[in-house]
Write a protein that holds these residues in place. Structure first.
Motif, PDB file in Angstrom:
ATOM      1  N   THR A 167       8.662  -1.051   7.560  1.00 47.32           N
ATOM      2  CA  THR A 167       7.916  -1.767   6.534  1.00 47.32           C
ATOM      3  C   THR A 167       7.247  -0.783   5.586  1.00 47.32           C
ATOM      4  OG1 THR A 167       6.055  -1.929   8.092  1.00 47.32           O
ATOM      5  CG2 THR A 167       7.507  -3.825   7.927  1.00 47.32           C
ATOM      6  N   THR A 168       6.656   0.292   6.111  1.00 45.40           N
ATOM      7  CA  THR A 168       6.087   1.330   5.270  1.00 45.40           C
ATOM      8  C   THR A 168       7.195   2.303   4.885  1.00 45.40           C
ATOM      9  OG1 THR A 168       3.971   1.159   6.396  1.00 45.40           O
ATOM     10  CG2 THR A 168       4.358   3.150   5.132  1.00 45.40           C
ATOM     11  N   THR A 169       7.335   2.548   3.572  1.00 48.39           N
ATOM     12  CA  THR A 169       8.406   3.436   3.105  1.00 48.39           C
ATOM     13  C   THR A 169       7.878   4.730   2.528  1.00 48.39           C
ATOM     14  OG1 THR A 169       8.385   2.306   0.963  1.00 48.39           O
ATOM     15  CG2 THR A 169       9.944   1.499   2.622  1.00 48.39           C
ATOM     16  N   SER A 170       6.569   4.860   2.364  1.00 44.41           N
ATOM     17  CA  SER A 170       6.000   6.106   1.852  1.00 44.41           C
ATOM     18  C   SER A 170       4.598   6.281   2.411  1.00 44.41           C
ATOM     19  CB  SER A 170       5.960   6.098   0.319  1.00 44.41           C
ATOM     20  OG  SER A 170       5.130   5.051  -0.138  1.00 44.41           O
ATOM     21  N   ARG A 171       4.092   7.506   2.385  1.00 46.65           N
ATOM     22  CA  ARG A 171       2.768   7.797   2.908  1.00 46.65           C
ATOM     23  C   ARG A 171       1.713   7.539   1.831  1.00 46.65           C
ATOM     24  NH1 ARG A 171       6.294  11.249   5.067  1.00 46.65           N
ATOM     25  NH2 ARG A 171       6.210  12.727   3.343  1.00 46.65           N
ATOM     26  N   SER A 172       0.597   6.953   2.225  1.00 45.99           N
ATOM     27  CA  SER A 172      -0.463   6.665   1.257  1.00 45.99           C
ATOM     28  C   SER A 172      -1.804   6.578   1.966  1.00 45.99           C
ATOM     29  CB  SER A 172      -0.177   5.357   0.509  1.00 45.99           C
ATOM     30  OG  SER A 172       0.049   4.297   1.433  1.00 45.99           O
ATOM     31  N   LEU A 173      -2.861   7.030   1.264  1.00 44.67           N
ATOM     32  CA  LEU A 173      -4.234   6.972   1.768  1.00 44.67           C
ATOM     33  C   LEU A 173      -4.935   5.740   1.216  1.00 44.67           C
ATOM     34  CD1 LEU A 173      -5.711  10.602   1.593  1.00 44.67           C
ATOM     35  CD2 LEU A 173      -5.688   9.113   3.592  1.00 44.67           C
ATOM     36  N   HIS A 174      -5.742   5.082   2.067  1.00 49.18           N
ATOM     37  CA  HIS A 174      -6.461   3.887   1.646  1.00 49.18           C
ATOM     38  C   HIS A 174      -7.918   4.000   2.067  1.00 49.18           C
ATOM     39  CE1 HIS A 174      -2.553   1.987   0.901  1.00 49.18           C
ATOM     40  NE2 HIS A 174      -2.180   2.500   2.053  1.00 49.18           N
ATOM     41  N   LEU A 175      -8.835   3.695   1.148  1.00 48.51           N
ATOM     42  CA  LEU A 175     -10.257   3.670   1.451  1.00 48.51           C
ATOM     43  C   LEU A 175     -10.599   2.378   2.185  1.00 48.51           C
ATOM     44  CD1 LEU A 175     -11.497   4.970  -1.982  1.00 48.51           C
ATOM     45  CD2 LEU A 175     -12.018   6.070   0.199  1.00 48.51           C
ATOM     46  N   THR A 176     -11.450   2.486   3.207  1.00 48.02           N
ATOM     47  CA  THR A 176     -11.865   1.307   3.967  1.00 48.02           C
ATOM     48  C   THR A 176     -13.274   0.885   3.555  1.00 48.02           C
ATOM     49  OG1 THR A 176     -12.942   2.487   5.786  1.00 48.02           O
ATOM     50  CG2 THR A 176     -10.546   2.220   5.914  1.00 48.02           C
ATOM     51  N   PRO A 177     -13.645  -0.364   3.815  1.00 44.15           N
ATOM     52  CA  PRO A 177     -15.013  -0.812   3.515  1.00 44.15           C
ATOM     53  C   PRO A 177     -16.067   0.019   4.239  1.00 44.15           C
ATOM     54  CG  PRO A 177     -13.587  -2.701   3.934  1.00 44.15           C
ATOM     55  CD  PRO A 177     -12.800  -1.473   4.300  1.00 44.15           C
ATOM     56  N   ALA A 178     -15.709   0.577   5.407  1.00 40.21           N
ATOM     57  CA  ALA A 178     -16.661   1.377   6.177  1.00 40.21           C
ATOM     58  C   ALA A 178     -16.780   2.801   5.644  1.00 40.21           C
ATOM     59  CB  ALA A 178     -16.233   1.416   7.643  1.00 40.21           C
ATOM     60  N   GLY A 179     -15.950   3.151   4.667  1.00 40.31           N
ATOM     61  CA  GLY A 179     -16.050   4.482   4.062  1.00 40.31           C
ATOM     62  C   GLY A 179     -15.050   5.484   4.574  1.00 40.31           C
ATOM     63  N   GLY A 180     -14.193   5.105   5.519  1.00 43.31           N
ATOM     64  CA  GLY A 180     -13.164   6.019   6.001  1.00 43.31           C
ATOM     65  C   GLY A 180     -11.914   5.950   5.151  1.00 43.31           C
ATOM     66  N   LEU A 181     -10.962   6.831   5.441  1.00 37.85           N
ATOM     67  CA  LEU A 181      -9.681   6.832   4.757  1.00 37.85           C
ATOM     68  C   LEU A 181      -8.577   6.714   5.786  1.00 37.85           C
ATOM     69  CD1 LEU A 181     -11.557   9.322   3.222  1.00 37.85           C
ATOM     70  CD2 LEU A 181      -9.770   8.857   1.555  1.00 37.85           C
ATOM     71  N   LEU A 182      -7.665   5.787   5.572  1.00 38.59           N
ATOM     72  CA  LEU A 182      -6.576   5.530   6.497  1.00 38.59           C
ATOM     73  C   LEU A 182      -5.255   5.920   5.848  1.00 38.59           C
ATOM     74  CD1 LEU A 182      -7.632   2.003   7.831  1.00 38.59           C
ATOM     75  CD2 LEU A 182      -8.361   4.265   8.629  1.00 38.59           C
ATOM     76  N   LEU A 183      -4.428   6.639   6.602  1.00 36.77           N
ATOM     77  CA  LEU A 183      -3.144   7.087   6.089  1.00 36.77           C
ATOM     78  C   LEU A 183      -2.023   6.524   6.945  1.00 36.77           C
ATOM     79  CD1 LEU A 183      -2.250  10.633   4.829  1.00 36.77           C
ATOM     80  CD2 LEU A 183      -0.661   9.373   6.256  1.00 36.77           C
ATOM     81  N   ASP A 184      -1.225   5.649   6.343  1.00 34.43           N
ATOM     82  CA  ASP A 184      -0.062   5.098   7.030  1.00 34.43           C
ATOM     83  C   ASP A 184       1.134   6.001   6.770  1.00 34.43           C
ATOM     84  OD1 ASP A 184       1.518   3.476   8.523  1.00 34.43           O
ATOM     85  OD2 ASP A 184       1.501   1.765   7.160  1.00 34.43           O
ATOM     86  N   THR A 185       2.032   6.054   7.717  1.00 31.43           N
ATOM     87  CA  THR A 185       3.248   6.853   7.553  1.00 31.43           C
ATOM     88  C   THR A 185       4.452   6.004   7.929  1.00 31.43           C
ATOM     89  OG1 THR A 185       3.157   7.694   9.818  1.00 31.43           O
ATOM     90  CG2 THR A 185       2.066   9.014   8.129  1.00 31.43           C
TER      91      THR A 185
END
Length: 346
Positions: free
Chosen positions: A226-244
């Motif tokens: 489902t994920t085809t590229s890597r990307s960083l996302h900001l969370t409401p709690a202030g962290g950053l999530l990176l899916d691969t």
């Protein structure tokens, strides 16, 4: 255009700040690579989002990198990384592939179904330990599993000190046990095979559907990409999530230290072997084989250790040869150009 944001919210730390000269503080601004496309990078700065075209004079960059930009938003230089995930490129290509940079914690995501695989978890652990990043094993699909505790126990036997969490990625209350690693300014990468539930977890922790999700094949419990590229996302709690993207073919290279850390129990036993060069097969006085015979070490674990050790050594040697050949070719080109200039000026 995104609203203004503090650099600390993007993961900025003293480690990066100390790399800037006084002159650079006045003439450049910093940006973090949030996503990587074929011909451009998606960046985030204090002023918001912007794109940067990839040019030939730029070094190889990956998601999570910090770079410096001029006042006209031109690339200046890349900052030294605090951590780096890489692997041997998939297929027969002799090259290394960057996965992510400047990660604080990696969630190694594995589903509690027929696709559960200790060998694969050890492979990801080796990658995380080589990068010097804190690993957390996240076991998903707890809602579809009759006995999550037995899966947790299997993983915990790899290393009693491992952090292991079993969650239902669809339920915010269940996924909230991961929030302590996703706090303000912390960058968390999600690694795991397709269908393990990485994108579902990210959506739940994010509180909105930012990543497309898909089901699993009922015949083998394996997932669809489902994920085809890597990307960083900001969370409401202030962290950053990176899916691969799901990576079944995760070839290791130059991971000797990561292997020693992941298989520390075997390394410790090896020190007690009669011979210093013991291969832990049929040699007399082998403490590793004795541990297997006594039930203190799983033979599967030793076999996987041997497999990963051979793989990383072979791939490391192949990449080293490629780099040596590239250097030799570069020297040859420089020598040719120098001779052409000499003949022209002679």
């Amino acid at each position: 255009m995104c609203k203004s944001i503090f650099l600390s919210e993007l993961g900025w730390k003293p480690f990066f700040q100390q790399q800037l000269s006084l002159d650079e503080w006045e003439t450049v601004h910093t940006a973090r690579v949030m996503a990587q496309h074929r011909s451009q990078l998606a960046l985030m700065t204090e002023s918001g989002e912007q794109n940067l075209p990839v040019t030939a004079n730029m070094p190889p960059l990956t998601v999570g990198d910090w770079i410096l930009l001029s006042q006209t938003n031109q690339f200046v230089r890349q900052l030294e990384r605090s951590s780096l995930f890489s692997r041997k490129a998939a297929g027969s290509k002799v090259d290394s592939q960057l996965i992510a940079a400047n990660i604080d914690t990696v969630f190694i995501v594995c589903s509690m179904n027929n696709d559960f695989n200790l060998n694969r978890i050890e492979r990801y652990l080796t990658l995380a330990n080589e990068a010097g990043v804190e690993p957390v094993i996240v076991l998903t699909k707890a809602d579809l599993c009759d006995d999550p505790a037995q899966y947790v126990q299997q993983v915990q036997q790899l290393d009693p000190m491992l952090m292991v969490e079993a969650v239902n990625g669809l339920e915010p209350d269940s996924a909230s046990v991961l929030s302590s690693w996703c706090r303000h300014g912390k960058t968390v990468a999600f690694l795991g095979s397709s269908g393990a539930g990485k994108s579902t977890l990210i959506n739940t922790l994010q509180g909105s559907e930012i990543q497309q999700t898909g089901g699993i094949r009922e015949d083998d419990s394996k997932g669809r990409h489902t994920t085809t590229s890597r990307s960083l996302h900001l969370t409401p709690a202030g962290g950053l999530l990176l899916d691969t993207p799901g990576m079944r073919e995760l070839q290791l290279a130059d991971c000797e230290q990561g292997l020693d850390t992941t298989f520390a129990d075997i390394s410790l036993l090896a020190e007690q072997c009669r011979f210093s060069d013991c291969q832990h097969n049929n040699e007399p006085g082998c403490a590793v084989q004795l541990a297997i015979a006594n039930g203190d070490l799983d033979e599967r674990r030793l076999n996987n250790y041997h497999k990963l050790n051979r793989e990383q050594a072979f791939n490391g040697a192949t990449l080293a040869e490629r780099r040596a050949n590239d250097r030799a070719f570069g020297k040859l080109c420089k020598a040719y150009q120098k001779e052409k200039r000499r003949q022209k000026n002679g």
